[in-house]
Design a protein around this motif. Structure first.
Motif, PDB file in Angstrom:
ATOM      1  N   MET A 179       0.747  -0.950  -0.292  1.00 28.67           N
ATOM      2  CA  MET A 179       0.205  -0.065  -0.415  1.00 28.67           C
ATOM      3  C   MET A 179       0.795   1.066  -0.453  1.00 28.67           C
ATOM      4  O   MET A 179       0.306   2.219  -0.512  1.00 28.67           O
ATOM      5  CB  MET A 179      -0.652  -0.068   1.280  1.00 28.67           C
ATOM      6  CG  MET A 179      -1.977  -0.228   1.305  1.00 28.67           C
ATOM      7  SD  MET A 179      -3.533  -1.160   2.596  1.00 28.67           S
ATOM      8  CE  MET A 179      -3.385   0.895   2.697  1.00 28.67           C
ATOM      9  N   ILE A 180       2.081   1.219   0.842  1.00 31.03           N
ATOM     10  CA  ILE A 180       2.467   2.366   0.736  1.00 31.03           C
ATOM     11  C   ILE A 180       3.374   2.487  -0.182  1.00 31.03           C
ATOM     12  O   ILE A 180       3.845   3.693  -1.116  1.00 31.03           O
ATOM     13  CB  ILE A 180       4.072   2.375   1.929  1.00 31.03           C
ATOM     14  CG1 ILE A 180       2.858   2.122   3.384  1.00 31.03           C
ATOM     15  CG2 ILE A 180       4.678   2.830   1.710  1.00 31.03           C
ATOM     16  CD1 ILE A 180       4.084   1.868   4.794  1.00 31.03           C
ATOM     17  N   LYS A 181       3.814   1.090  -1.235  1.00 31.06           N
ATOM     18  CA  LYS A 181       4.828   1.527  -2.019  1.00 31.06           C
ATOM     19  C   LYS A 181       4.089   1.808  -3.390  1.00 31.06           C
ATOM     20  O   LYS A 181       4.264   2.396  -4.655  1.00 31.06           O
ATOM     21  CB  LYS A 181       5.784   0.047  -2.891  1.00 31.06           C
ATOM     22  CG  LYS A 181       6.405  -0.471  -1.653  1.00 31.06           C
ATOM     23  CD  LYS A 181       7.145  -1.616  -2.297  1.00 31.06           C
ATOM     24  CE  LYS A 181       8.629  -1.817  -2.484  1.00 31.06           C
ATOM     25  NZ  LYS A 181       8.947  -2.721  -2.096  1.00 31.06           N
ATOM     26  N   GLN A 182       2.681   1.895  -3.520  1.00 26.88           N
ATOM     27  CA  GLN A 182       1.999   1.769  -4.484  1.00 26.88           C
ATOM     28  C   GLN A 182       0.933   2.937  -3.905  1.00 26.88           C
ATOM     29  O   GLN A 182      -0.688   3.208  -4.937  1.00 26.88           O
ATOM     30  CB  GLN A 182       1.271   0.813  -5.252  1.00 26.88           C
ATOM     31  CG  GLN A 182       2.043  -0.661  -5.618  1.00 26.88           C
ATOM     32  CD  GLN A 182       1.013  -1.664  -6.269  1.00 26.88           C
ATOM     33  OE1 GLN A 182       0.168  -2.136  -6.446  1.00 26.88           O
ATOM     34  NE2 GLN A 182       1.975  -2.916  -6.134  1.00 26.88           N
ATOM     35  N   ASP A 183       1.151   3.731  -3.347  1.00 23.93           N
ATOM     36  CA  ASP A 183      -0.068   4.441  -3.264  1.00 23.93           C
ATOM     37  C   ASP A 183      -1.284   4.140  -2.869  1.00 23.93           C
ATOM     38  O   ASP A 183      -2.167   5.082  -3.117  1.00 23.93           O
ATOM     39  CB  ASP A 183       0.861   6.046  -3.852  1.00 23.93           C
ATOM     40  CG  ASP A 183      -0.117   7.251  -3.283  1.00 23.93           C
ATOM     41  OD1 ASP A 183       0.004   7.636  -2.259  1.00 23.93           O
ATOM     42  OD2 ASP A 183      -0.246   8.619  -3.806  1.00 23.93           O
TER      43      ASP A 183
END
Length: 194
Positions: free
Chosen positions: A133-137
């Protein structure tokens, strides 16, 4: 000639009345069956166990694709119930993400686990979803299982924007999906357009 038209008109009106009366009766039966089906907890438990047996990996029968079929099954349900579009990722190189769901709010990432009750889902898939979620916003995520989650999984997921959907909740979502599907078919029926 006028009498013939009158008789034909009365016969046609009677047939239309019978048709709509039967359609109404069949719709009533369908709704009662769906209500009965969705209200009994024993039935839902049987369905949940059936989903596990349908999609589980069975090495003796070499059913390697069944987990992938489970991903498509869940993606279909999520698209129908939540209103977005879904994409099932490739089985390798997906970094632990099984489903990409695009909604009006943004991207949701999903992971599915076809597990039985003796193998509850721990916090590992939640950590993977959160990292991605953090990596792919992404705005959110979910982990779906045919079984249950551990207490640690629920604790870990708190405040992360990750929904944990256990087997019972999956059955509820599937029933909503079936109802939505049924309503769309009924809405497309030429008779309902009259």
């Amino acid at each position: 000639m006028t009498m013939l038209f009158s008789i034909l008109f009365i016969a046609m009106a009677f047939l239309l009345y019978l048709y709509f009366d039967q359609k109404k009766l069949l719709e009533s039966y369908r709704m009662n069956a769906l209500d009965t089906f969705s209200s009994h907890e024993d039935m839902k438990e049987t369905i949940r166990i059936g989903l596990f047996n349908r999609f589980k990996r069975d090495l003796e029968q070499d059913k390697e694709e069944d987990p992938l079929l489970f991903e498509y099954f869940v993606a279909d349900i999520m698209k129908s119930v939540r209103g977005g579009t879904t994409l099932v990722t490739r089985s390798s190189g997906d970094f632990g993400i099984d489903i990409l769901e695009h909604t009006d709010e943004g991207l949701y990432l999903g992971q599915v686990k076809c597990y039985n009750d003796f193998n509850p889902v721990g916090f590992d898939p939640i950590a993977i979803i959160h990292s991605q979620m953090i990596k792919q916003d992404a705005v959110g995520g979910y982990v779906v299982t045919t079984g249950k989650f551990t207490h640690n999984a629920y604790t870990y997921a708190e405040g992360l924007g990750i929904e944990l959907i256990n087997g019972n909740q999956l059955v509820e979502l599937w029933l909503k999906h079936l109802e939505t599907k049924s309503e769309s078919i009924t809405g497309l029926s030429p008779v309902s357009q009259i």
